[in-house]
Design a protein around this motif. Structure first.
Motif, PDB file in Angstrom:
ATOM      1  N   SER A  73      -3.461   4.762  12.385  1.00  0.00           N
ATOM      2  CA  SER A  73      -3.307   5.180  10.998  1.00  0.00           C
ATOM      3  C   SER A  73      -4.646   5.665  10.456  1.00  0.00           C
ATOM      4  O   SER A  73      -5.643   4.965  10.550  1.00  0.00           O
ATOM      5  CB  SER A  73      -2.800   4.024  10.140  1.00  0.00           C
ATOM      6  OG  SER A  73      -2.897   4.380   8.777  1.00  0.00           O
ATOM      7  N   MET A 114       2.267  -4.024   4.072  1.00  0.00           N
ATOM      8  CA  MET A 114       1.460  -4.115   5.280  1.00  0.00           C
ATOM      9  C   MET A 114       1.423  -5.567   5.745  1.00  0.00           C
ATOM     10  O   MET A 114       1.181  -6.480   4.944  1.00  0.00           O
ATOM     11  CB  MET A 114       0.033  -3.622   5.016  1.00  0.00           C
ATOM     12  CG  MET A 114      -0.059  -2.265   4.307  1.00  0.00           C
ATOM     13  SD  MET A 114       0.817  -0.923   5.133  1.00  0.00           S
ATOM     14  CE  MET A 114      -0.286  -0.593   6.480  1.00  0.00           C
ATOM     15  N   ALA A 160       2.918  13.421   4.096  1.00  0.00           N
ATOM     16  CA  ALA A 160       1.689  13.320   3.302  1.00  0.00           C
ATOM     17  C   ALA A 160       0.444  13.469   4.167  1.00  0.00           C
ATOM     18  O   ALA A 160      -0.533  14.118   3.768  1.00  0.00           O
ATOM     19  CB  ALA A 160       1.669  11.978   2.570  1.00  0.00           C
ATOM     20  N   SER A 204       0.836  -1.189   0.000  1.00  0.00           N
ATOM     21  CA  SER A 204       0.000   0.000   0.000  1.00  0.00           C
ATOM     22  C   SER A 204       0.871   1.239   0.000  1.00  0.00           C
ATOM     23  O   SER A 204       2.099   1.168  -0.024  1.00  0.00           O
ATOM     24  CB  SER A 204      -0.962  -0.029   1.186  1.00  0.00           C
ATOM     25  OG  SER A 204      -0.488   0.722   2.263  1.00  0.00           O
ATOM     26  N   GLY A 205       0.219   2.392  -0.005  1.00  0.00           N
ATOM     27  CA  GLY A 205       0.931   3.657  -0.020  1.00  0.00           C
ATOM     28  C   GLY A 205       0.633   4.445  -1.280  1.00  0.00           C
ATOM     29  O   GLY A 205      -0.122   3.999  -2.144  1.00  0.00           O
ATOM     30  N   LYS A 217       3.272  17.912  -1.850  1.00  0.00           N
ATOM     31  CA  LYS A 217       4.182  16.826  -1.470  1.00  0.00           C
ATOM     32  C   LYS A 217       5.519  16.966  -2.187  1.00  0.00           C
ATOM     33  O   LYS A 217       6.585  16.754  -1.598  1.00  0.00           O
ATOM     34  CB  LYS A 217       3.548  15.459  -1.812  1.00  0.00           C
ATOM     35  CG  LYS A 217       2.521  15.000  -0.789  1.00  0.00           C
ATOM     36  CD  LYS A 217       1.875  13.675  -1.191  1.00  0.00           C
ATOM     37  CE  LYS A 217       2.888  12.536  -1.233  1.00  0.00           C
ATOM     38  NZ  LYS A 217       2.187  11.223  -1.354  1.00  0.00           N
ATOM     39  N   LEU A 252       5.433  -2.854   7.475  1.00  0.00           N
ATOM     40  CA  LEU A 252       4.616  -2.129   8.423  1.00  0.00           C
ATOM     41  C   LEU A 252       3.621  -3.085   9.090  1.00  0.00           C
ATOM     42  O   LEU A 252       2.527  -3.305   8.580  1.00  0.00           O
ATOM     43  CB  LEU A 252       3.881  -1.000   7.692  1.00  0.00           C
ATOM     44  CG  LEU A 252       3.574   0.275   8.460  1.00  0.00           C
ATOM     45  CD1 LEU A 252       4.771   0.795   9.225  1.00  0.00           C
ATOM     46  CD2 LEU A 252       3.030   1.343   7.538  1.00  0.00           C
ATOM     47  N   HIS A 256       9.157   4.328  -3.416  1.00  0.00           N
ATOM     48  CA  HIS A 256       8.894   3.669  -2.134  1.00  0.00           C
ATOM     49  C   HIS A 256       7.460   3.122  -2.030  1.00  0.00           C
ATOM     50  O   HIS A 256       6.552   3.595  -2.691  1.00  0.00           O
ATOM     51  CB  HIS A 256       9.175   4.604  -0.964  1.00  0.00           C
ATOM     52  CG  HIS A 256       8.281   5.808  -0.940  1.00  0.00           C
ATOM     53  ND1 HIS A 256       8.491   6.900  -1.722  1.00  0.00           N
ATOM     54  CD2 HIS A 256       7.182   6.074  -0.224  1.00  0.00           C
ATOM     55  CE1 HIS A 256       7.558   7.794  -1.498  1.00  0.00           C
ATOM     56  NE2 HIS A 256       6.728   7.323  -0.590  1.00  0.00           N
TER      57      HIS A 256
HETATM   58  P1  GDP Z   1       4.351   9.370   0.714  1.00  0.00           P
HETATM   59  O1  GDP Z   1       5.231   8.293   1.203  1.00  0.00           O
HETATM   60  O2  GDP Z   1       4.754  10.722   1.157  1.00  0.00           O
HETATM   61  O3  GDP Z   1       4.143   9.323  -0.749  1.00  0.00           O
HETATM   62  O4  GDP Z   1       2.953   9.174   1.391  1.00  0.00           O
HETATM   63  P2  GDP Z   1       2.027   7.914   1.630  1.00  0.00           P
HETATM   64  O5  GDP Z   1       0.665   8.430   1.543  1.00  0.00           O
HETATM   65  O6  GDP Z   1       2.415   6.771   0.770  1.00  0.00           O
HETATM   66  O7  GDP Z   1       2.286   7.560   3.137  1.00  0.00           O
HETATM   67  C1  GDP Z   1       3.279   6.705   3.521  1.00  0.00           C
HETATM   68  C2  GDP Z   1       3.659   7.025   4.955  1.00  0.00           C
HETATM   69  O8  GDP Z   1       2.511   6.921   5.794  1.00  0.00           O
HETATM   70  C3  GDP Z   1       4.663   6.060   5.492  1.00  0.00           C
HETATM   71  O9  GDP Z   1       5.571   6.791   6.279  1.00  0.00           O
HETATM   72  C4  GDP Z   1       3.868   5.125   6.378  1.00  0.00           C
HETATM   73  O10 GDP Z   1       4.634   4.695   7.466  1.00  0.00           O
HETATM   74  C5  GDP Z   1       2.726   5.992   6.833  1.00  0.00           C
HETATM   75  N1  GDP Z   1       1.454   5.259   6.999  1.00  0.00           N
HETATM   76  C6  GDP Z   1       0.585   5.412   8.016  1.00  0.00           C
HETATM   77  N2  GDP Z   1      -0.478   4.620   7.855  1.00  0.00           N
HETATM   78  C7  GDP Z   1      -0.305   3.960   6.699  1.00  0.00           C
HETATM   79  C8  GDP Z   1      -1.094   2.995   6.002  1.00  0.00           C
HETATM   80  O11 GDP Z   1      -2.179   2.608   6.418  1.00  0.00           O
HETATM   81  N3  GDP Z   1      -0.588   2.539   4.827  1.00  0.00           N
HETATM   82  C9  GDP Z   1       0.610   2.985   4.347  1.00  0.00           C
HETATM   83  N4  GDP Z   1       1.029   2.502   3.182  1.00  0.00           N
HETATM   84  N5  GDP Z   1       1.374   3.882   4.985  1.00  0.00           N
HETATM   85  C10 GDP Z   1       0.921   4.371   6.147  1.00  0.00           C
END
Ligand code: GDP
Length: 349
Positions: free
Chosen positions: A226, A89, A268, A71-72, A254, A196, A85
């Motif tokens: 989260s 999960m 984010a 995810s992400g 971002k 994670l 990146h």
């Molecule tokens: P980006 O990494 O800035 O593009 O933003 P994302 O929206 O992909 O967020 C990723 C960040 O959020 C990571 O640092 C994760 O540790 C944190 N995070 C918190 N909750 C979640 C979740 O439910 N899913 C994912 N993928 N990341 C999470």
């Protein structure tokens, strides 16, 4: 490139553009990631996820996990600048009668947005009745200890062998505060994949094993709530209702924070929530309003930083700035305040 315009011609032409045009140009050329690049990165992460599933099923068949998934932002079309990146999960299964969650505001730490997960009924179900008792510290499930379990496991995997089958170079990143794999899937392209571990509690609350940043020892047992799935869904839904550009605005913000070292600390989630809060006041999210809304966002962030508090739109008691030091708050506030008069300076490339 023949007798076309020189770099400096282009530069001058760009300087004449309005902020709106500059932002859109930045979005198209620097922020948005080509679909092909995203697809290759997603595939590399997926290949690794598949290998890990096989490995875990074979090696630890009794570890109570739900299926791991990726995810992400890479999967929500919200990643910016480079596809580099993703999060893997790892949902743990907890016995309902053996574990309960306590909100951070009800503990002596008093931190909304973080939770303790307490072991219950030890008198009837003694230690080791639950697989995850091995990660119990002082009566609570320790995210640190859970991460250590996976850390050890990842250490026993023959990554060079798996890498050569997949034609990637894979290596665990050490030291790292999270558990991260670095995957080189093309000569000049790298992807980092964070493990994670995740708990989904009975009421649907998602808790992740990502430590509190200012983790003094007494914070060590805290799980982080989260909101990512819900806040991303809300942003997308608002855009869908009115054909708005909130997600585009988020991606610009971002990228600005990713490319400006002084703004790296903004993440984010903070930016998403600031846009959700702005959406409550601001109705016009059309393409034409992108520059206006971007400036409004910067202004709003300056205000939240001055107050030292950014409430989570989905749970206002949670302060999304609670892990910043005072000095970081000041520096971020100063940088953004200066940017209000010259926002173009933020669009570094
Ligand atoms: P980006 O990494 O800035 O593009 O933003 P994302 O929206 O992909 O967020 C990723 C960040 O959020 C990571 O640092 C994760 O540790 C944190 N995070 C918190 N909750 C979640 C979740 O439910 N899913 C994912 N993928 N990341 C999470």
């Amino acid at each position: 490139k023949g007798s076309g315009p020189t770099q400096s011609d282009l530069l001058r032409a760009r300087m004449r553009l309005s902020l709106q045009e500059r932002l859109w140009d930045f979005y198209q050329h620097d922020v948005d990631i080509p679909a092909e690049e995203q697809a290759v990165a997603r595939k590399a992460a997926l290949d690794i996820c598949a290998e890990l599933r096989v490995f875990l099923h074979a090696k630890l068949p009794d570890m109570p996990l739900r299926e791991m998934y990726l995810s992400g932002s890479l999967y929500d079309d919200l990643q910016v600048v480079t596809a580099d990146h993703a999060q893997l999960m790892v949902p743990l299964i907890l016995e309902k009668n053996l574990w309960s969650s306590i909100p951070g505001e009800d503990t002596i730490m008093n931190v909304p947005g973080f939770w303790l997960v307490r072991r219950e009924n030890l008198e009837y179900f003694p230690r080791n009745s639950s697989y995850w008792d091995r990660c119990m510290v002082g009566g609570y499930l320790s995210p640190k200890s859970v991460l250590e379990v996976f850390d050890k496991l990842v250490g026993t995997i023959n990554w060079p062998a798996i890498g050569s089958v997949l034609d990637y170079v894979i290596r665990p990143v050490v030291p790292s505060e999270t558990l991260t794999l670095e995957v080189q899937y093309e000569t000049d392209r790298k992807l980092s994949v964070d493990f994670l571990p995740l708990l989904v509690m009975e009421d649907g609350t998602s808790l992740i094993a990502k430590p509190h940043r200012l983790a003094a020892e007494r914070h060590e047992n805290l799980w982080r709530q989260s909101f990512r799935v819900a806040e991303t869904a809300r942003l997308r839904a608002l855009d869908q209702e009115d054909g708005g550009y909130r997600c585009a605005c988020l991606k610009v913000a971002k990228a600005v924070c990713k490319l400006n070292p002084a703004l790296n600390r903004l993440n984010a989630s903070q930016l998403t929530n600031a846009i959700l809060l702005l959406s409550e006041k601001q109705a016009n999210w059309t393409h034409e309003a992108l520059a206006d809304n971007f400036l409004q966002l910067v202004k709003a962030l300056v205000g939240y930083l001055e107050a030292g508090r950014l409430p989570c739109a989905l749970s206002p008691r949670v302060n999304l700035f609670c892990e910043l030091t005072e000095q970081e708050v000041d520096e971020l506030g100063y940088t953004l305040y200066c940017a209000l008069s010259e926002p173009e300076l933020l669009l570094v490339t």
